[in-house]
Scaffold this motif. Sequence first.
Motif, short mmCIF file in Angstrom:
data_model
loop_
_atom_site.label_atom_id
_atom_site.label_comp_id
_atom_site.label_asym_id
_atom_site.label_seq_id
_atom_site.Cartn_x
_atom_site.Cartn_y
_atom_site.Cartn_z
N ASP A 381 -1.88 37.34 -24.24
CA ASP A 381 -1.29 36.08 -23.81
C ASP A 381 -0.93 36.21 -22.34
OD1 ASP A 381 -1.43 34.94 -26.30
OD2 ASP A 381 0.73 34.93 -26.69
N GLU A 389 4.00 31.01 -22.30
CA GLU A 389 2.56 31.17 -22.57
C GLU A 389 1.74 30.03 -21.97
OE1 GLU A 389 1.52 31.42 -26.74
OE2 GLU A 389 -0.56 30.94 -26.27
N GLY A 392 -3.80 31.88 -24.28
CA GLY A 392 -3.86 32.80 -25.42
C GLY A 392 -5.32 33.14 -25.64
#
Length: 466
Positions: A381, A389, A392
């Motif tokens: 991530d 985040e 991903g």
Amino acid sequence: MKRNRINALLSSEQPLPSVLIKGWVRTRRDAKTFSFIELNDGSCLANIQVIADDQLDNYDSVKKLSTGSSVCVRGTMHDSPGKGQKWEIHATEVIIINMAPDDYPLQKKRHTDEFLRTISHLRPRTNKYGAAFRIRSRLSYAIHQYFQERGFTYIHTPIITGSDCEGAGELFQVTALDLDNPPRKDEKPGKNQKIDYEADFFARQAYLTVSGQLEAEMFALALSDIYTFGPTFRAENSNTSRHAAEFWMVEPEMAFCDLAEDMDYAQDFIKFLVTDIMENCAQDLDLFARFVDKNLTTTLENITSKEFIRLPYTEAIPLLKNCGKKFAYEVFFGADLQTEHERFLAEEHFKQPVIIYDYPKTIKPFYMRVNDDDKTVAAMDVIVPRIGEIIGGSQREERLDVLESRMDVCGVSKKELWWYLDSRRYGSVPHSGFGLGFERLVMLVTGITNIRDVIPFPRTPGAIEF
Ligand code: 4AD
Ligand code: MG
């Protein structure tokens, strides 16, 4: 005569002998024998100043022009004695296209983001939202440029799918059945009377896609380097400032690529996009650096100038445990990192983007490659300041037997994904990819803190007005 865009006029080296501009009045003020009109056409942040004097036939009407009115102006271009602008327009003709009444909601004053969300149909007419959506447009262009220049093929993956790629169950169902009276499997009414999806449009249950990855992988295993860029949908009922029910995702997928190279791509990609906006949207970006996020320039420069930190999950856990900060969610091996943890790492501890990798397999989807320790998967991530985040990704499990056993453990149907398994049967190779949340990218670049403010018409729980 073709309309002159205001951005082109303002950046012109020479004055043009005659111009035709069309736009909306931002403000107007009167002097003795003339009126100054600040005109904007959305092509750039800046307005152009139009000077309309009392020699105009319709000067009486021009003097009534209100904020938000639309006009067409013919005139000549001259050096402007005014500060902060190179050129101004002396009008020879002002045609009023539409006179906005006094109740126009965007009178010249600062409005809150919350108020502007209630008029999402008008907010692109403000400086801030105009700038945000021009940056969003340029980012889209730069994304295609990045991949096209590197030989990637653009793939359109389906919007309606039969599979839940992420396995999180956040699916919007798509159906053509009459929900008031759906066909039933069993004639006898009762609790067990299930809906007969064989009678539905696709002869089975169908959903809006949460990710184009599974389909994208099929194309990477044929064309080597590919990417998708399109809308995805998640019925996540979390009303946060970082989640939308409809958002855009960029998903590159590379054959013959391992996790380390995947991380290289992710870093290079983000650096490229941020650099592009700093070079090509300087004026719009300046608005955000001055009025939205005072640290924006530092944040962006840290992204372009430094290597991202790479931190294995197993090292992130003790770091978070021993950092002395109280978190709402406990950290331990096997815990999914929450936004508070991610933001602490990127914002306070490292003060720059961090790539966390090799997560426990128990918290990640079935398709990620199992590492030799049999505890972690080759996942990564990318986390960034203010957002957490943004990307991903992972190396994908290319070994058929391992993949099948992971599907069993995760409760993913091998029967339904027979086609996905085929790719591991015939010419399987190591491959990797990632998904970048496009709205989070726009948030990163502009300093805007709510995802609702970087999507033209956001879809979030309970909100679908426009
Ligand atoms: O981490 P996610 O769930 O990864 C995938 O979907 C993979 N299939 C990607 C891949 O490997 N091809 O989502 C990817 C990114 C997140 O990092 C986040 O930036 C964004 O998509 N995202 C959202 N953005 C806005 N609203 C939501 N509800 C989001 N969910 C994920
Ligand atoms: Mg994720």
